[in-house]
Design an enzyme around this catalytic site. Structure first.
Site, PDB file in Angstrom:
ATOM      1  N   CYS A 117      -8.766  28.405 -35.839  1.00  0.00           N
ATOM      2  CA  CYS A 117      -7.782  27.180 -36.280  1.00  0.00           C
ATOM      3  C   CYS A 117      -7.308  27.090 -37.412  1.00  0.00           C
ATOM      4  O   CYS A 117      -7.007  26.412 -37.951  1.00  0.00           O
ATOM      5  CB  CYS A 117      -9.039  26.264 -35.624  1.00  0.00           C
ATOM      6  SG  CYS A 117      -9.135  26.505 -33.313  1.00  0.00           S
ATOM      7  N   HIS A 255      -5.315  20.452 -38.594  1.00  0.00           N
ATOM      8  CA  HIS A 255      -5.279  20.481 -37.362  1.00  0.00           C
ATOM      9  C   HIS A 255      -5.281  20.565 -36.601  1.00  0.00           C
ATOM     10  O   HIS A 255      -5.704  18.879 -36.450  1.00  0.00           O
ATOM     11  CB  HIS A 255      -6.320  22.141 -37.897  1.00  0.00           C
ATOM     12  CG  HIS A 255      -6.236  22.367 -36.500  1.00  0.00           C
ATOM     13  ND1 HIS A 255      -5.782  22.775 -35.885  1.00  0.00           N
ATOM     14  CD2 HIS A 255      -7.648  22.414 -35.437  1.00  0.00           C
ATOM     15  CE1 HIS A 255      -6.028  23.783 -34.980  1.00  0.00           C
ATOM     16  NE2 HIS A 255      -7.646  23.324 -34.790  1.00  0.00           N
ATOM     17  N   ASN A 285      -4.470  21.178 -29.210  1.00  0.00           N
ATOM     18  CA  ASN A 285      -4.911  21.741 -29.695  1.00  0.00           C
ATOM     19  C   ASN A 285      -4.686  23.246 -29.662  1.00  0.00           C
ATOM     20  O   ASN A 285      -4.920  24.500 -28.304  1.00  0.00           O
ATOM     21  CB  ASN A 285      -6.563  22.558 -29.461  1.00  0.00           C
ATOM     22  CG  ASN A 285      -7.479  22.748 -30.723  1.00  0.00           C
ATOM     23  OD1 ASN A 285      -6.458  23.382 -31.933  1.00  0.00           O
ATOM     24  ND2 ASN A 285      -8.229  22.482 -30.661  1.00  0.00           N
TER      25      ASN A 285
END
Ligand code: UT7
Length: 328
Positions: A117, A255, A285
């Site tokens: 990520c 993020h 996500n």
């Protein structure tokens, strides 16, 4: 005589999402969950899921083409492509080389970055170093993922959280006057990793261990705790390095893992929530793609304007985490 410094300036951005959008309501037909649970715990309402023929490489190529169009830059002048992904098209070669071939720009640098990520922050900082060091002049930095292909669709604690997509930015090396507070480009960045936390967020397979791709495994609650602490600390580090305060930030592009993490991080820095770009509600996500996807959305809808001071930040598997501050 003015002494100039070389900076990496963001010239344009682009993004791409798979055609199919899966709402929480549709998710409840696939797994034992509810719209209320997902919204309350994460802020997610929908995500895009790649269909047949849609791959990390194809989404990345589309996002890259849109970024080049926005920048008004021809693919032939790109001499560096760094693509952040944990879901490459092939174990090797790098998906960046697939994008390079699709764009028809041969001979420059092209490689993938595996920082999950935080991948876009790792790719951005690496490209910045290559541009400032004179190894390249114009870079494409891409975050692209098809996490739907490494999810365990029987595990409701993870499969509702992720989506697919890609985002890209074009960076160009420009000599600027560092004394000019309006000078554009990446001003400061910091990256970190701590491999002691592997078992909290990982994929249970790989070429060298199981010879399989594996599925994503996460102990969400523990990751959550670390995310808030690590993000607040790296943001402070970057601000200190830049000699700026959080009050001077125009936009935070984080993020997009969980709305509660975004809120908690903003609170820790005394940043009003209106300054935080949120896309987790409609993208979920998307790992390395989430930061450039969110940036592109906020540039295209006019929220982020030329001259704004923008903080990018991410935390993910490894653990890895990082932040970068740029005047765009
Ligand atoms: O991108 C990389 C970084 N990743 C992150 O930053 C993710 C960080 N973590 C999180 O976002 C949150 O921890 C989650 C959203 C993953 C989970 O939220 P939570 O508030 O920490 O919930 P939990 O894992 O502690 O689970 C609470 C309850 C459990 O039931 P019991 O044991 O309390 O009875 C779960 O079984 O919620 C249950 N649960 C669900 N219920 C309905 C877990 N998943 C689901 C689901 N639907 N999909």
């Amino acid at each position: 005589m003015t002494t100039t410094v070389r900076r990496s300036v963001l010239r344009g951005s682009g993004s791409a999402l798979p055609e199919r959008c899966v709402t929480n309501a549709e998710m409840t037909t696939m797994v034992d969950t509810t719209d209320e649970w997902i919204v309350e715990r994460t802020g997610i309402r929908a995500r895009h899921i790649a269909g047949e023929g849609e791959t990390t490489g194809s989404l990345a190529t589309l996002a890259a083409r849109r970024a080049l169009d926005a920048a008004g830059i021809d693919a032939s002048s790109i001499d560096c492509i760094i693509l952040a992904t944990a879901t490459p098209d092939q174990t090797f070669p790098a998906t960046a080389t697939i994008v390079q071939n699709n764009l028809g720009c041969r001979g420059g640098i092209a490689f993938d970055v595996a920082a999950v990520c935080s991948g876009f922050l790792y790719a951005l900082t690496t490209a910045d170093a290559l541009l400032r060091g004179g190894n390249a002049r114009r870079a494409l930095v891409i975050g692209a993922e098809t996490f739907s292909r490494i999810l365990d669709w029987d595990d409701r604690t993870t499969c509702v959280l992720f989506g697919d997509g890609a985002g890209a930015v074009v960076l160009e090396a420009v000599d600027v006057d560092p004394a000019d507070p309006a000078a554009p480009g990446i001003i400061a960045s910091r990256l970190h990793a701590d491999g002691a936390y592997n078992e909290l967020l990982y994929v249970d397979g790989g070429p060298s261990t199981t010879q399989t791709v594996g599925k994503l495994r996460m102990k969400g609650r523990e990751v959550f705790r670390h995310a808030v602490v690590n993000l607040a600390s790296v943001l402070e580090e970057v601000l200190a390095e830049a000699g700026l305060t959080s009050a001077q930030i125009d936009w935070v592009v984080p993020h997009q893992a969980n709305l509660r993490i975004l809120d908690a991080t903003a609170r820790k820095l005394s940043l009003p929530p209106e300054k935080v770009v949120v896309t987790v509600d409609h993208h979920a996500n998307t790992s390395a793609a989430s930061v450039p996807l969110a940036y592109d959305e906020a540039v295209r809808d006019g929220r982020i304007k030329p001259g704004d001071l923008v903080m990018f930040e991410a935390m993910g598997g490894g653990f890895t985490w990082g932040a970068a501050l740029a005047r765009v």
